[in-house]
Motif scaffolding. Structure first.
Motif, PDB file in Angstrom:
ATOM      1  N   THR A  66     119.609  54.424  15.240  1.00 53.89           N
ATOM      2  CA  THR A  66     118.736  53.430  15.877  1.00 53.89           C
ATOM      3  C   THR A  66     117.780  54.048  16.890  1.00 53.89           C
ATOM      4  O   THR A  66     116.936  53.351  17.459  1.00 53.89           O
ATOM      5  CB  THR A  66     119.569  52.350  16.608  1.00 53.89           C
ATOM      6  OG1 THR A  66     120.347  52.985  17.630  1.00 53.89           O
ATOM      7  CG2 THR A  66     120.452  51.581  15.637  1.00 53.89           C
ATOM      8  N   ASP A  71     120.205  52.866  20.341  1.00 57.42           N
ATOM      9  CA  ASP A  71     119.060  52.180  20.960  1.00 57.42           C
ATOM     10  C   ASP A  71     118.351  52.993  22.033  1.00 57.42           C
ATOM     11  O   ASP A  71     117.625  52.448  22.855  1.00 57.42           O
ATOM     12  CB  ASP A  71     119.473  50.819  21.529  1.00 57.42           C
ATOM     13  CG  ASP A  71     119.823  49.826  20.443  1.00 57.42           C
ATOM     14  OD1 ASP A  71     119.277  49.932  19.329  1.00 57.42           O
ATOM     15  OD2 ASP A  71     120.661  48.937  20.709  1.00 57.42           O
ATOM     16  N   GLN A 128     112.054  50.156  19.301  1.00 58.99           N
ATOM     17  CA  GLN A 128     112.291  49.642  17.950  1.00 58.99           C
ATOM     18  C   GLN A 128     110.973  49.298  17.251  1.00 58.99           C
ATOM     19  O   GLN A 128     110.827  49.501  16.052  1.00 58.99           O
ATOM     20  CB  GLN A 128     113.242  48.449  17.983  1.00 58.99           C
ATOM     21  CG  GLN A 128     114.659  48.836  18.395  1.00 58.99           C
ATOM     22  CD  GLN A 128     115.222  49.974  17.562  1.00 58.99           C
ATOM     23  OE1 GLN A 128     115.314  49.891  16.348  1.00 58.99           O
ATOM     24  NE2 GLN A 128     115.609  51.065  18.230  1.00 58.99           N
TER      25      GLN A 128
END
Length: 157
Positions: free
Chosen positions: A15, A33, A148
């Motif tokens: 991610t 993240d 993202q």
């Protein structure tokens, strides 16, 4: 760019967003993240910076501002390191602490959790307020969202 160093290769969660022109090399682990922004260098061959037997540790949900130097120190969860700050060998930034822009945290200095420290050398000036915490949480959230977004652009190339 991602490079091994000798027998060590970066371990990067799927991610993670790594911007163009960033460099990650060697014995580095990057968790879920995380965002590694443009022109950042993370070196597990000697440093983002590290002294022998004195690793650099950055825990989860940490925000590190522009042009920060971290040298063999510990940054605990949810801390924020302001732009242009320098954190030196053996220093520890407590969980939820905020280091003001341009600060110098000298070797071995411990900044307590949930405090605001600033200056050269950095000194604790007060406890973190609820408003500070809300703003720090917003910054964390926005960096993850932006990362993202940019990651999706890379995947669509």
């Amino acid at each position: 760019m991602i490079y091994p160093f000798k027998e060590k290769s970066p371990n990067i969660h799927n991610t993670v967003f790594i911007a163009d022109h960033a460099v990650v090399t060697g014995d580095v682990t990057i968790g879920e993240d995380t965002t590694v922004w443009f022109n950042t260098v993370i070196r597990g061959d000697v440093a983002l910076h590290q002294s022998p037997n004195n690793p650099l540790i950055i825990e989860d949900e940490v925000t590190i501002g522009h042009q920060v130097t971290l040298h063999s120190c510990v940054i605990r969860k949810r801390a924020l390191i302001g732009m242009g700050s320098i954190i030196l060998d053996g220093a520890e930034i407590g969980e939820g602490a905020f280091i003001g822009a341009g600060s110098l945290v000298p070797p071995g200095k411990k900044i307590p959790p949930n405090t605001l420290a600033m200056g050269r050398p950095a000194k604790v000036v007060r406890e973190i307020t609820l408003e500070d915490r809300k703003d720090m949480d917003r910054i964390i959230r926005e960096y993850v969202e932006k990362g993202q977004y940019y990651k999706s652009l890379q995947q669509n190339k």
